[in-house]
Design an enzyme around this catalytic site. Structure first.
Site, mmCIF file in Angstrom:
data_model
loop_
_atom_site.group_PDB
_atom_site.id
_atom_site.type_symbol
_atom_site.label_atom_id
_atom_site.label_comp_id
_atom_site.label_asym_id
_atom_site.label_seq_id
_atom_site.Cartn_x
_atom_site.Cartn_y
_atom_site.Cartn_z
ATOM 1 N N TYR A 154 87.136 -88.657 56.266
ATOM 2 C CA TYR A 154 87.948 -88.626 57.484
ATOM 3 C C TYR A 154 89.417 -88.342 57.181
ATOM 4 O O TYR A 154 90.186 -87.983 58.070
ATOM 5 C CB TYR A 154 87.827 -89.940 58.270
ATOM 6 C CG TYR A 154 86.476 -90.135 58.938
ATOM 7 C CD1 TYR A 154 85.384 -89.372 58.552
ATOM 8 C CD2 TYR A 154 86.290 -91.075 59.935
ATOM 9 C CE1 TYR A 154 84.153 -89.543 59.140
ATOM 10 C CE2 TYR A 154 85.056 -91.257 60.536
ATOM 11 C CZ TYR A 154 83.987 -90.484 60.121
ATOM 12 O OH TYR A 154 82.767 -90.661 60.708
ATOM 13 N N LYS A 203 75.466 -92.734 48.619
ATOM 14 C CA LYS A 203 74.496 -91.647 48.465
ATOM 15 C C LYS A 203 74.619 -91.169 47.013
ATOM 16 O O LYS A 203 74.881 -89.997 46.724
ATOM 17 C CB LYS A 203 74.808 -90.531 49.487
ATOM 18 C CG LYS A 203 73.770 -89.436 49.563
ATOM 19 C CD LYS A 203 72.447 -89.860 50.177
ATOM 20 C CE LYS A 203 71.442 -88.727 50.099
ATOM 21 N NZ LYS A 203 70.083 -89.140 50.521
ATOM 22 N N ASP A 263 77.556 -98.364 64.307
ATOM 23 C CA ASP A 263 77.075 -98.103 65.675
ATOM 24 C C ASP A 263 75.595 -98.456 65.791
ATOM 25 O O ASP A 263 75.159 -99.031 66.789
ATOM 26 C CB ASP A 263 77.262 -96.624 66.053
ATOM 27 C CG ASP A 263 78.597 -96.373 66.764
ATOM 28 O OD1 ASP A 263 79.526 -97.205 66.605
ATOM 29 O OD2 ASP A 263 78.723 -95.358 67.473
#
Ligand code: IPM
Ligand code: MG
Length: 374
Positions: A154, A203, A263
């Site tokens: 981000y 990951k 979320d």
């Protein structure tokens, strides 16, 4: 000496809070949270000075930018920041750099808020609202997401190169050891005060940045021997979250994976309208507190917004920034009580669920119910 001590004792503490109502339902839920804040301030004999600030769409309308300099300055010099929500369809078509979301990213970076704490808790009174099967949620859900907030993709280098069909857009994910160390430390310290289990999500089977993440988390884990560490790849974490949420305690992860998984976690508690969040940086710097839900433009101005997530954000603010943990507990107990008594805002009612119409309250009604328990 005695006289001095007495003076200290009777001296009221005063906190300066930067208040950003924002857009959509933001101003309504912030009004509600402010009245709760005033009530606990009176109960615990401290003063709150509120500094109202504009950010998001409201700031675009007034100043032409989502995060005016004066807002950032006010927040930087406050003891804490309380934010409603930003964004809405009105500003969907402004250029990317001017979007309301930029206010959030700018505040996070400008305040050095590297850790985003998102508790995902299933309230027993609301367990029927979880979309998961009852056998999966029967042991409850109480997960603390610790999301890295000012690094990773981000905030990495991004851009476009080439043109026509070779035009390429890119964003880069990278993490330094120092960035991982501080967020991992936060997660382990949080776990020490909870069930002493940390799941680190990455990951590492594909990404180099994840391998640095994993090695660093392991190094920090060695300093916290009471806490057990488990690693999950992010795809598997998404599955485990719906398969065995009751076994999860603290989950620490990168900015993007945390955005997505938190979320998902909020959704499985069935109560996205009541989950608060805290964004923290260095201990002596202001934290920022906000509900995890958005600005809900569809119900803005109808009075139907659920103020509980913002009220619970005030509780987190009292605990982490103002060190008024008793006041924080009072608010959390009051919310528990209001829900156990059966009071419901519309978002907490499932389709086809029958609820006594006398128990359905709007934003003001819910606020009054919480106030009555304080
Ligand atoms: C959140 C939001 C923000 C984020 C957006 C609005 C920039 O989704 O707080 O999770 O991605 O961090
Ligand atoms: Mg998000």
């Amino acid at each position: 000496m005695e006289h001095l001590q007495q003076e200290n004792f009777s001296k009221k503490r005063t906190y300066e809070i930067a208040v950003i109502p924002g857009d959509g339902i933001g101003p309504e839920i912030i009004d509600s949270a402010r009245s709760i804040m005033r009530q606990v301030a009176a109960n615990y004999n401290f003063d709150v000075i509120e500094k109202q600030c504009l950010a998001g769409g409201a700031a675009i309308d007034e100043f032409g930018v989502p995060l005016p300099e004066v807002t950032l300055k006010t927040c930087q010099s406050a003891d804490a920041v309380l934010l409603g929500a930003v964004g809405g369809p009105k500003w969907d078509h402004v250029p990317t750099e001017q979007r309301p979301e930029k206010a959030l990213l700018g505040l996070r970076k400008g305040l050095g808020l590297y850790a985003n704490l998102r508790p995902a808790k299933l309230y027993p009174a609301l367990s029927a609202a979880s979309p998961l099967h009852p056998t999966i949620v029967k042991d409850g859900i109480d997960i603390l997401f610790v999301r890295e907030l000012i690094g990773g993709i981000y905030f990495g280098e991004r851009g476009r190169s080439g043109s026509g069909s070779t035009l390429r857009g890119y964003d880069t994910e990278s993490y330094s050891v120092a960035e991982v160390e501080r967020i991992a430390r936060m997660a382990f310290i949080a776990a020490e005060g909870r069930k002493k289990h940390v799941i680190s999500v990455d990951k590492a089977n594909v990404l180099e940045s994840s391998r640095v993440w994993r090695e660093t988390v392991e190094k920090i884990a060695a300093n916290h021997p009471a806490v057990t560490l488990e690693h999950l790849y992010v795809d598997n974490a998404a599955m485990q979250l719906v398969k065995r949420p009751s076994t999860m305690d603290v989950v620490v992860t990168t900015n993007m994976f945390g955005d997505i998984l938190s979320d998902e976690a909020a959704m499985i508690t069935g109560s996205i309208g009541i989950l608060p969040s805290a964004s923290l940086g260095e201990p002596d710097k202001p934290g920022m507190y906000e509900p995890i839900h958005g600005s809900a433009p569809d119900i803005a101005g109808t009075g139907q917004a659920n103020p509980l997530a913002t009220i619970l954000s005030v509780a987190l603010m009292l605990r982490y920034s103002l060190h008024q943990s008793e006041a924080a507990k009072d608010i959390e107990k009051a919310v528990d009580q209001v829900l156990s008594e059966g009071w419901r805002s519309r978002d907490l009612i499932l389709p086809n669920q029958t609820v006594d119409p006398d128990k359905i309250v709007d934003c003001d009604g819910m606020t009054e119910k919480v106030l009555a328990c304080l």
